[in-house]
Design an enzyme around this catalytic site. Structure first.
Site, PDB file in Angstrom:
ATOM      1  CG  HIS A   1      -9.739 -19.655 -25.317  1.00 57.13           C
ATOM      2  ND1 HIS A   1     -10.558 -20.381 -24.467  1.00 57.13           N
ATOM      3  CD2 HIS A   1      -9.574 -20.407 -26.425  1.00 57.13           C
ATOM      4  CE1 HIS A   1     -10.871 -21.522 -25.055  1.00 57.13           C
ATOM      5  NE2 HIS A   1     -10.294 -21.558 -26.243  1.00 57.13           N
TER       6      HIS A   1
ATOM      7  N   GLY B   1      -5.119 -19.820 -10.721  1.00 59.51           N
ATOM      8  CA  GLY B   1      -4.801 -18.403 -10.530  1.00 59.51           C
ATOM      9  C   GLY B   1      -3.392 -18.012 -10.935  1.00 59.51           C
ATOM     10  CB  SER B   2      -0.695 -19.574 -12.973  1.00 61.64           C
ATOM     11  OG  SER B   2      -1.255 -19.733 -14.253  1.00 61.64           O
ATOM     12  CG  ASN B   3      -3.217 -16.418 -16.860  1.00 62.01           C
ATOM     13  OD1 ASN B   3      -2.479 -15.853 -17.654  1.00 62.01           O
ATOM     14  ND2 ASN B   3      -3.637 -17.666 -17.041  1.00 62.01           N
TER      15      ASN B   3
ATOM     16  NE  ARG C   1     -20.444 -21.560 -14.007  1.00 59.98           N
ATOM     17  CZ  ARG C   1     -20.983 -22.772 -14.112  1.00 59.98           C
ATOM     18  NH1 ARG C   1     -20.223 -23.848 -14.036  1.00 59.98           N
ATOM     19  NH2 ARG C   1     -22.279 -22.920 -14.282  1.00 59.98           N
TER      20      ARG C   1
HETATM   21  C1  GAR Z   1      -5.598 -20.642 -18.545  1.00 56.14           C
HETATM   22  O1  GAR Z   1      -4.784 -21.485 -19.306  1.00 56.14           O
HETATM   23  C2  GAR Z   1      -6.635 -19.971 -19.403  1.00 56.14           C
HETATM   24  O2  GAR Z   1      -6.218 -19.754 -20.713  1.00 56.14           O
HETATM   25  C3  GAR Z   1      -7.773 -20.956 -19.354  1.00 56.14           C
HETATM   26  O3  GAR Z   1      -7.773 -21.421 -18.028  1.00 56.14           O
HETATM   27  C4  GAR Z   1      -6.436 -21.437 -17.545  1.00 56.14           C
HETATM   28  C5  GAR Z   1      -6.426 -20.818 -16.175  1.00 56.14           C
HETATM   29  O4  GAR Z   1      -5.167 -20.947 -15.588  1.00 56.14           O
HETATM   30  N1  GAR Z   1      -9.011 -20.318 -19.708  1.00 56.14           N
HETATM   31  C6  GAR Z   1      -9.950 -20.880 -20.454  1.00 56.14           C
HETATM   32  O5  GAR Z   1      -9.876 -22.022 -20.851  1.00 56.14           O
HETATM   33  C7  GAR Z   1     -11.141 -20.001 -20.754  1.00 56.14           C
HETATM   34  N2  GAR Z   1     -11.940 -20.529 -21.805  1.00 56.14           N
HETATM   35  P1  GAR Z   1      -4.815 -20.182 -14.229  1.00 56.14           P
HETATM   36  O6  GAR Z   1      -5.963 -20.443 -13.262  1.00 56.14           O
HETATM   37  O7  GAR Z   1      -3.552 -20.830 -13.770  1.00 56.14           O
HETATM   38  O8  GAR Z   1      -4.651 -18.728 -14.540  1.00 56.14           O
END
Ligand code: GAR
Length: 241
Positions: free
Chosen positions: A159, A56-58, A141
């Site tokens: 991504h 969940g950092s994003n 998913r």
């Molecule tokens: C992120 O790096 C995002 O780009 C990737 O999951 C990570 C989630 O990080 N998403 C994918 O690979 C989608 N195909 P977060 O949970 O710290 O936000």
């Protein structure tokens, strides 16, 4: 062109250069994104539903940007984080959501017989929270037509690669294995194909000689946290004007 120059400059490959840690951003918020028929204008503040599977950092970067109004166009007058839907009971995103006082609802994919049924449950939650715009922030998913059609051109995804290179769940591993010298991250409008759809923003990240999955992911995430709030701000502006 810029990428070609960076990738072919041997001195930049040996040691990190501040010039290349600056993201190369391809901001594409308006005319060249094919939105199909003109979308209905969204009222402000746009109600955002987050889909997340992991840490969940994003989510946190988007919430902080929004709450502190550090990116033009993304603030409590233009957007509200209404709900986080997560699919993994142990995902740290649940704790981040709690800390940020955002309701978090578990839709555990293991409890549904099909992807469509999971998507139906997600749509139900989003309707309950009157979500206008869906932001996939580390959603691991595959989404079905059911969700895409419920929110046409209203689902964004991030991504960790420069799409169309390396779609799928192993983007960073594949970039390292392939030996690319530049990778990065992409924000795009989601369509019913994995990690595809009109690109809104990208940031380039150099691959350094001793990079591991962790070190490269860390540097990609620094850029994700910059371009995702910016792309959301630009997209809200587009959809609400
Ligand atoms: C992120 O790096 C995002 O780009 C990737 O999951 C990570 C989630 O990080 N998403 C994918 O690979 C989608 N195909 P977060 O949970 O710290 O936000």
């Amino acid at each position: 062109m810029i990428i070609w120059v960076l990738a072919n400059d041997p001195s930049l490959m040996i040691q990190p250069n501040p010039a290349i840690s600056t993201p190369q951003t391809y901001n594409n918020p308006d005319n060249s994104v094919n939105l199909g028929n003109p979308p209905d204008r969204l009222a402000l503040p746009v109600s955002i539903g987050i889909l997340a599977s992991g840490s969940g950092s994003n989510l946190e970067a988007i919430a902080n940007t929004l709450n502190n109004a550090t990116v033009a166009g993304l603030n409590p007058d233009t957007a509200k984080l209404s709900v986080v839907v997560y699919n993994n009971p142990n995902a740290y995103v649940q704790q981040r959501a709690q800390k940020l006082s955002i309701p978090a609802v578990l839709c555990n994919h293991r409890e549904y017989d099909s992807r469509e049924q999971l998507d139906a449950a997600i749509i139900e939650v989003f309707q309950q929270y009157q979500v206008d715009l869906v932001v996939m922030a580390g959603w691991m998913r595959i989404v079905t037509d059911k969700l895409i059609n419920a929110y046409p051109r209203r689902i964004l995804n991030i991504h960790p690669s420069l799409l169309p290179s390396f779609p799928g769940a192993k983007a960073i591993v594949q970039a390292l294995a392939y030996g690319v010298k530049i990778t990065g991250c992409t924000v795009h409008i989601a369509i019913a194909e994995v990690d595809a759809g009109p690109i809104l923003q990208q940031a380039a990240v150099p691959v350094l000689p001793n990079d591991t999955l962790e070190t490269l992911h860390q540097r990609i995430q620094v850029q994700e946290h910059i371009i995702y709030p910016q792309a959301i701000a630009d997209y809200i502006k587009l959809l609400s004007s």
